[in-house]
Design a protein around this motif. Structure first.
Motif, mmCIF file in Angstrom:
data_model
loop_
_atom_site.group_PDB
_atom_site.id
_atom_site.type_symbol
_atom_site.label_atom_id
_atom_site.label_comp_id
_atom_site.label_asym_id
_atom_site.label_seq_id
_atom_site.Cartn_x
_atom_site.Cartn_y
_atom_site.Cartn_z
ATOM 1 N N ARG A 196 38.930 35.508 40.501
ATOM 2 C CA ARG A 196 39.600 36.078 41.764
ATOM 3 C C ARG A 196 38.616 36.950 42.540
ATOM 4 N N ASP B 103 40.094 36.351 34.287
ATOM 5 C CA ASP B 103 40.816 35.978 35.493
ATOM 6 C C ASP B 103 40.244 36.966 36.695
ATOM 7 N N VAL C 202 41.003 43.135 45.285
ATOM 8 C CA VAL C 202 41.687 42.210 44.371
ATOM 9 C C VAL C 202 42.653 43.236 43.546
#
Length: 84
Positions: free
Chosen positions: A34, A30, A61
């Motif tokens: 991102r 993930d 992020v």
């Protein structure tokens, strides 16, 4: 001759894991999605240094300061032997 880039080591893996949880990131897949980084960079995050660009993307992020997670790698000093 290639220009030597600065590299950064992950200092605190516990803070890294906590920052991932706070940011709502389930796992490194993930995080890779991102940040736009290749997953292989994140699989070796504990054993290999990162480039400034990769470090910046991760910090943005995770919404955490770079100083909290990373430290600059020691620079190699090349000594001239004096022989031609």
């Amino acid at each position: 001759m290639r220009k030597c880039k600065n590299k950064y080591w992950l200092v605190n893996d516990e803070k890294f894991d906590v920052a991932m949880v706070k940011a709502g990131i389930r796992n490194k897949h993930d995080l890779a999605e991102r940040t736009g980084l290749d997953y292989s960079i994140l699989t070796h995050i504990y054993s290999r240094p990162l480039t400034p660009r990769s470090m910046t993307k991760i910090c943005l992020v995770l919404d955490i300061a770079a100083d909290d997670l990373f430290k600059p790698a020691a620079k190699k000093i090349v000594m001239d032997s004096g022989h031609d």
